[in-house]
Scaffold this motif. Structure first.
Motif, PDB file in Angstrom:
ATOM      1  N   LYS A 182       0.825  -1.205   0.000  1.00  0.00           N
ATOM      2  CA  LYS A 182       0.000   0.000   0.000  1.00  0.00           C
ATOM      3  C   LYS A 182       0.858   1.253   0.000  1.00  0.00           C
ATOM      4  O   LYS A 182       0.504   2.263  -0.624  1.00  0.00           O
ATOM      5  CB  LYS A 182      -0.950  -0.032   1.196  1.00  0.00           C
ATOM      6  CG  LYS A 182      -1.972  -1.126   0.973  1.00  0.00           C
ATOM      7  CD  LYS A 182      -3.058  -1.154   2.003  1.00  0.00           C
ATOM      8  CE  LYS A 182      -4.097  -2.189   1.591  1.00  0.00           C
ATOM      9  NZ  LYS A 182      -4.716  -2.820   2.750  1.00  0.00           N
ATOM     10  N   ASN A 224      -9.256  -3.726 -13.817  1.00  0.00           N
ATOM     11  CA  ASN A 224     -10.717  -3.799 -13.733  1.00  0.00           C
ATOM     12  C   ASN A 224     -11.313  -4.326 -15.022  1.00  0.00           C
ATOM     13  O   ASN A 224     -12.195  -5.187 -15.004  1.00  0.00           O
ATOM     14  CB  ASN A 224     -11.306  -2.419 -13.444  1.00  0.00           C
ATOM     15  CG  ASN A 224     -11.333  -2.127 -11.962  1.00  0.00           C
ATOM     16  OD1 ASN A 224     -11.257  -3.037 -11.142  1.00  0.00           O
ATOM     17  ND2 ASN A 224     -11.419  -0.864 -11.609  1.00  0.00           N
ATOM     18  N   LYS A 240     -10.374 -11.731  -8.728  1.00  0.00           N
ATOM     19  CA  LYS A 240      -9.431 -10.774  -8.171  1.00  0.00           C
ATOM     20  C   LYS A 240      -8.133 -10.890  -8.960  1.00  0.00           C
ATOM     21  O   LYS A 240      -7.646 -11.993  -9.208  1.00  0.00           O
ATOM     22  CB  LYS A 240      -9.170 -11.143  -6.697  1.00  0.00           C
ATOM     23  CG  LYS A 240      -8.422 -10.107  -5.918  1.00  0.00           C
ATOM     24  CD  LYS A 240      -9.351  -9.070  -5.333  1.00  0.00           C
ATOM     25  CE  LYS A 240      -8.583  -7.895  -4.770  1.00  0.00           C
ATOM     26  NZ  LYS A 240      -9.109  -6.607  -5.206  1.00  0.00           N
ATOM     27  N   THR A 247     -10.216  -2.897  -8.347  1.00  0.00           N
ATOM     28  CA  THR A 247     -10.763  -2.102  -7.252  1.00  0.00           C
ATOM     29  C   THR A 247     -11.815  -2.834  -6.435  1.00  0.00           C
ATOM     30  O   THR A 247     -12.424  -2.251  -5.554  1.00  0.00           O
ATOM     31  CB  THR A 247     -11.349  -0.776  -7.786  1.00  0.00           C
ATOM     32  OG1 THR A 247     -12.136  -1.078  -8.929  1.00  0.00           O
ATOM     33  CG2 THR A 247     -10.248   0.182  -8.154  1.00  0.00           C
ATOM     34  N   SER A 248     -12.036  -4.128  -6.713  1.00  0.00           N
ATOM     35  CA  SER A 248     -12.960  -4.876  -5.852  1.00  0.00           C
ATOM     36  C   SER A 248     -12.324  -5.032  -4.470  1.00  0.00           C
ATOM     37  O   SER A 248     -11.111  -4.957  -4.345  1.00  0.00           O
ATOM     38  CB  SER A 248     -13.253  -6.244  -6.464  1.00  0.00           C
ATOM     39  OG  SER A 248     -12.097  -7.038  -6.438  1.00  0.00           O
ATOM     40  N   PRO A 249     -13.173  -5.234  -3.445  1.00  0.00           N
ATOM     41  CA  PRO A 249     -12.599  -5.272  -2.096  1.00  0.00           C
ATOM     42  C   PRO A 249     -11.506  -6.345  -1.963  1.00  0.00           C
ATOM     43  O   PRO A 249     -11.640  -7.433  -2.517  1.00  0.00           O
ATOM     44  CB  PRO A 249     -13.788  -5.611  -1.195  1.00  0.00           C
ATOM     45  CG  PRO A 249     -14.920  -5.887  -2.086  1.00  0.00           C
ATOM     46  CD  PRO A 249     -14.617  -5.372  -3.437  1.00  0.00           C
ATOM     47  N   THR A 250     -10.457  -6.003  -1.275  1.00  0.00           N
ATOM     48  CA  THR A 250      -9.344  -6.935  -1.159  1.00  0.00           C
ATOM     49  C   THR A 250      -9.276  -7.457   0.267  1.00  0.00           C
ATOM     50  O   THR A 250      -9.663  -6.773   1.200  1.00  0.00           O
ATOM     51  CB  THR A 250      -8.028  -6.252  -1.555  1.00  0.00           C
ATOM     52  OG1 THR A 250      -6.948  -7.093  -1.205  1.00  0.00           O
ATOM     53  CG2 THR A 250      -7.836  -4.912  -0.868  1.00  0.00           C
ATOM     54  N   ASP A 251      -8.828  -8.687   0.424  1.00  0.00           N
ATOM     55  CA  ASP A 251      -8.601  -9.160   1.785  1.00  0.00           C
ATOM     56  C   ASP A 251      -7.251  -9.853   1.829  1.00  0.00           C
ATOM     57  O   ASP A 251      -6.735 -10.294   0.804  1.00  0.00           O
ATOM     58  CB  ASP A 251      -9.725 -10.087   2.260  1.00  0.00           C
ATOM     59  CG  ASP A 251      -9.770 -11.374   1.484  1.00  0.00           C
ATOM     60  OD1 ASP A 251      -9.374 -12.404   2.019  1.00  0.00           O
ATOM     61  OD2 ASP A 251     -10.208 -11.330   0.308  1.00  0.00           O
TER      62      ASP A 251
END
Lengths: 356, 356
Positions: free
Chosen positions: A200, A217, A227, A243-247
Motif C-alpha cells: 500500500k 478492472n 481478483k 478495485t474490488s474489495p481486497t482481503d
C-alpha cells in the motif's frame, strides 16, 4: 513550491505518456522515490527491510546487529526506488545532519512503532518529525507501522492500534495540524501483513496507479476474474489490484503461489547443455512463464499466473465460474493487458524489446 | 518379488526418547501439519495407532510409541510380543540435542534386542533429529559420530541399519521418509518399469510419482541430461513445496488440508514445462518436459490414457467399484487410444503386467 516547475522535465529520454512519474517534492535528481524507515531503536526497521527486500527468513532477524549509520539501498524493479534505514538513536533535525539531503526526494516516511514496547516516547518523536517535515515538505506520505503485533492477543492488538492512532492525531491537532496525511498499518514480519502494508505504501508512489487499476478492472470484467493482482516478483509486493474489495487471504494465496512457481522454476530452469544428436524443439512465443492451477472438487480454474516482464507477474484468482475451456479467453485478454502495460511502463518495454 | 513384501499390512514402529519429535514428525508427514503447528502437540501416552492407506495396496500400520521410561519398560516386558511381533520397520528417533545420549543408546539397544528376538527380519531406520539446532558447519561431523556410535550398539542389525539426519524445518524429513516408504512399497519395481516406458513415450525429461496425501515421492524416472540437474535434492524439495502449497490452498478455500487437492498444476516457461496431475486415486504424477506446447499436450493426453494401467497396480488384486467409477471416463477413451501413438508402448506394458 518553488521547485515545482522543475518537475515538468522528465528524467528519462522517453517521452512521458501518462504521468511524469515524479512527485512534487522531488528535485530533478535521479528521480528515484525514497522510502525512509524511521523509528525508535530496536523497533524492527532493519528486520523489516531484510525480510521484505532481502528475503531473510523472519526467524533469523534475531541475529541482526544494531544499525549504527544510515543504510542506503537501491531497489531495481519495475521502478527504481531507494530504501534508507535510519538508526533510531539520532535526531535528524540536529544541525549536524544534512536535513535537505535526507528528506529531499523522499517518497514516503515509514515510522515503525514497536507495539509490544512502551510507545509513548516513540509517538512523541514521530509527532515531532511530522511537525518538522510538514512545513517544508508538506506532501510527504507518513506511514506508521504498528509493528510486532504478532505477539499480542486480538483484543489487545486492536486496543493498542486504536490508542496509537488516537494519540498521534490528538497531538497533531493540538499543534494545529488537522487531517495530517498519516496512515496506520498493523504489521508483523512473521506473516504477510508487512508485505501488504508495503504494497500500500508503494502504491501511493506509483503515479500510474489509476491507469493500472482501470486496466485490471477491465481485465477482470472481460474474463470474469474474481481478483487480479500485479506483483513485483522479487519483493512480492503487489503494485496494483483491481478495485474490488481486497482481503489479506487473497493476497496470501497469490503470494504463496509465486513461491511455488519460482521454486519449481529454479529446480528445472537450470542451464542444460545442448543434447547431442537430438534436435531441440525450440518454440517462440512462450518465453514468459505461465502457470495454472485447476481444482479437483469443481474442476474449475483456480489460480492463473503470467509473467508480464522481468519484474512483474499477473496473478488472477478465478471465481467459481471458470470452466477450463475459458482459458483461451483469458490468454487473449492477458495478452492485451500485457501490451497496454508496456505503454504504461515504457522502461520495462525498452528492456524487453531490445533485439528488435 | 518375495512373498513377505507382498503383504498388505505393514507394521511400522516409531520409537525414541520422550520429546525426541516422533509425534511431530508423524503429524507433519501424515496429517498435514506445518512445522510450527507441532507446538500444539502434547506428550504421547502409551501407543497411538494409526492406519495410513498408502498407494492403495499398502496399508501402514503406524505405532507411535510414547517414549517415557515407564511406557518403554512396559513395551519391553508385558507387551513385548504384542509390540515387537511382526514388525516390518522400526524407526528410531534420536534427538541430537539430547543431554543423555548414552542413556538413549542404552534404551535403543534394549529395544533392538527385543526386535531381534520377535521380528528378526525387520528393517531399522535411525533418524537423528532436530539437526536444525546444530550449527551448519558441525552437522556432518556430529551426525557421523553419532551414527557410528549407534551402529556399534545395533546388535544384529549392525550392518543393515540406516541413518538419516532430519529436521522438520527443511526437506530432510521428506528425504528420510521417502526412503522408508520406498522400502515398504511392494511393487516399486513394476511401477518404475511402467514409468520408464511412459517417460520414453512422452519424451519427458523427468517423471516423479508422488503419493497424494503425504506428498512423499514414491519413485522417479530421470532421462538424459536431466540427470545432471544440479538440484539433487529436488524430489524432497518438490514434496515440501507441494505440501506448503496444499496448506495455503486449504487456508484460502476453507477445504480441510486433507482434501485440498488440485486436479492439475501447470508451469510453462521458455526453458521447461512442468505439470503435476492426478494419476491414480492415491498418486500425483509430476512431469518435467522440454519447452514445447506440442510435447506438453501429447504428454498430458498420454498420461490421462495411462491412468487405468497405474490404477491396476495401485489397487493390487481386488478392483473396488469406487475406483472403476472414478476412471470410467478414462475407459471411454480406450477406443481413441488404439489410434494413438501410444499403441507402440502398449505391447510392452502388457508384457509387464503379465508378470504382476
Amino acid at each position: 513550491m518553488e521547485d515545482l516547475p522543475d518537475a515538468d522535465t522528465p528524467p528519462t529520454d522517453m517521452p512521458p505518456r501518462y504521468h511524469t512519474g515524479r512527485l512534487p517534492n522531488s528535485k530533478a535528481g535521479d528521480g528515484k522515490p525514497r522510502l525512509l524507515l524511521m523509528g525508535q531503536r530496536r523497533s524492527g526497521k532493519s528486520s523489516i527491510s531484510s525480510v521484505v527486500f532481502h528475503k531473510l527468513p523472519p526467524g533469523e532477524t534475531l541475529y541482526l546487529e544494531t544499525t549504527t549509520h544510515i543504510k542506503k539501498e537501491s531497489m531495481h524493479s519495475f521502478m527504481d526506488f531507494q530504501v534508507w534505514d535510519l538508526p533510531g538513536q539520532f535526531n535528524y533535525f540536529d544541525p549536524e545532519f544534512d536535513v535537505e539531503n535526507i528528506f529531499d526526494e523522499i517518497g514516503a516516511l515509514i515510522w515503525v512503532i514497536d507495539a509490544q514496547d512502551e510507545y509513548l516516547e516513540a509517538i512523541g518523536r514521530l509527532n515531532q518529525t511530522i511537525l518538522n517535515l510538514q512545513s517544508r515538505y508538506p506532501s510527504i506520505n507518513i506511514e506508521v507501522f504498528v509493528h510486532k503485533v504478532d505477539g499480542l492477543s486480538e483484543d489487545y492488538k486492536s486496543d493498542t492500534f486504536r490508542d496509537i492512532i488516537q494519540r498521534v492525531q490528538d497531538e497533531l491537532s493540538d499543534h494545529g495540524y488537522e487531517n495530517a496525511p498519516v496512515s496506520f498499518y498493523q504489521t508483523s514480519i512473521y506473516d504477510h501483513s508487512i508485505f501488504e502494508a508495503f504494497s500500500k505504501v508503494i502504491q501511493k508512489l506509483i503515479p500510474q496507479l489509476p491507469t493500472l487499476e482501470a486496466l485490471l478492472n477491465s481485465l477482470c470484467a472481460a474474463c470474469r476474474i474474481e481478483k487480479a493482482y500485479l506483483f513485483d516478483i522479487m519483493s512480492k509486493i503487489y503494485i496494483a489490484t483491481d478495485t474490488s474489495p481486497t482481503d489479506i487471504g487473497s493476497y496470501e494465496i497469490c503470494s504463496d503461489y509465486i513461491d511455488v512457481v519460482i521454486d519449481i522454476s529454479e529446480i528445472y530452469g537450470w542451464d542444460r547443455p545442448a543434447e547431442e544428436g537430438k534436435k531441440e524443439l525450440i518454440e517462440t512465443g512462450n518465453n514468459d512463464a505461465e502457470s495454472l492451477i485447476t481444482m479437483e472438487r469443481k474442476g474449475n480454474n483456480y489460480l492463473y499466473l503470467r509473467e508480464i516482464n522481468k519484474y512483474l507477474a499477473l496473478i488472477c484468482l478465478m471465481g467459481d465460474d471458470s470452466p477450463q475451456d475459458k482459458k483461451s479467453i483469458i490468454d487473449y485478454n492477458v495478452g492485451v493487458f500485457q501490451a497496454a502495460l508496456k505503454q504504461v511502463f515504457p522502461r520495462a518495454d525498452r528492456e524487453q524489446l531490445q533485439p528488435e | 518379488m518375495n512373498t513377505a513384501k507382498r503383504q498388505k499390512q505393514r507394521k511400522v514402529l516409531l520409537m525414541g526418547k520422550s520429546g525426541a519429535g516422533k509425534s511431530s514428525m508423524r503429524s507433519i508427514v501424515f496429517s498435514n501439519y506445518v512445522a510450527k503447528d507441532v507446538r500444539r502437540l502434547g506428550a504421547t501416552i502409551d501407543v497411538e495407532h494409526s492406519n495410513i492407506k498408502f498407494m492403495g495396496n499398502l496399508m501402514l500400520n503406524l505405532w507411535d510409541c510414547g517414549g517415557q521410561d515407564g511406557f518403554v519398560e512396559n513395551y519391553l516386558t508385558h507387551q513385548r510380543n504384542h509390540v515387537f511381533g511382526s514388525v516390518a520397520v522400526l524407526i528410531f528417533v534420536f534427538d541430537i540435542e539430547s543431554r543423555e545420549f548414552q542413556a538413549d543408546v542404552i534404551s535403543y539397544s534394549a529395544i533392538i534386542r527385543a526386535l531381534e528376538e520377535c521380528s528378526p527380519g525387520a528393517k531399522v531406520f535411525c533418524l537423528i533429529h532436530k539437526m536444525d539446532l546444530v550449527q551448519t558447519r558441525l552437522r556432518v561431523q556430529l551426525f557421523e559420530e553419532r551414527a557410528e556410535y549407534i551402529r556399534s550398539a545395533s546388535e544384529g542389525f549392525r550392518d543393515v541399519v540406516e541413518f538419516w539426519a532430519t529436521s522438520i524445518w527443511d526437506q530432510s524429513l521428506y528425504k528420510a521418509w521417502t526412503q522408508i516408504i520406498y522400502f515398504l512399497i511392494p511393487n516399486a519395481g513394476t511401477i518404475e518399469a511402467l514409468l520408464q516406458q511412459l517417460a520414453e513415450i512422452v519424451d519427458a525429461r523427468e517423471l516423479i510419482l508422488y503419493e497424494r496425501t503425504t506428498c512423499l515421492m514414491v519413485t522417479h524416472v530421470t532421462r538424459g541430461v536431466e540427470s545432471n540437474n544440479p538440484f539433487t535434492d529436488r524430489f524432497e524439495r518438490i514434496s515440501s513445496i507441494l505440501k506448503t502449497h496444499k496448506q495455503s490452498m486449504a487456508k484460502h478455500t476453507g477445504i480441510p488440508a486433507g482434501s485440498a487437492n488440485f486436479a492439475e498444476m501447470q508451469i510453462k516457461t521458455g526453458r521447461f514445462m512442468f505439470f503435476i496431475t492426478r494419476l491414480t486415486e492415491n498418486t500425483n504424477l509430476a512431469a518435467s518436459i522440454p519447452a514445447s506446447e506440442q510435447v506438453f499436450n501429447t504428454a498430458r493426453i498420454n498420461i490421462q490414457l495411462v491412468r487405468p494401467k497405474f490404477a491396476e497396480l495401485d489397487i493390487a488384486a481386488k478392483p473396488r467399484p469406487g475406483i472403476q467409477q472414478a476412471f470410467a471416463h478414462s475407459a471411454d477413451s480406450e477406443g481413441m487410444r488404439r489410434e494413438d501413438d501410444l499403441s507402440r508402448g502398449r505391447g510392452k506394458e502388457a508384457v509387464n503386467l503379465g508378470e504382476f
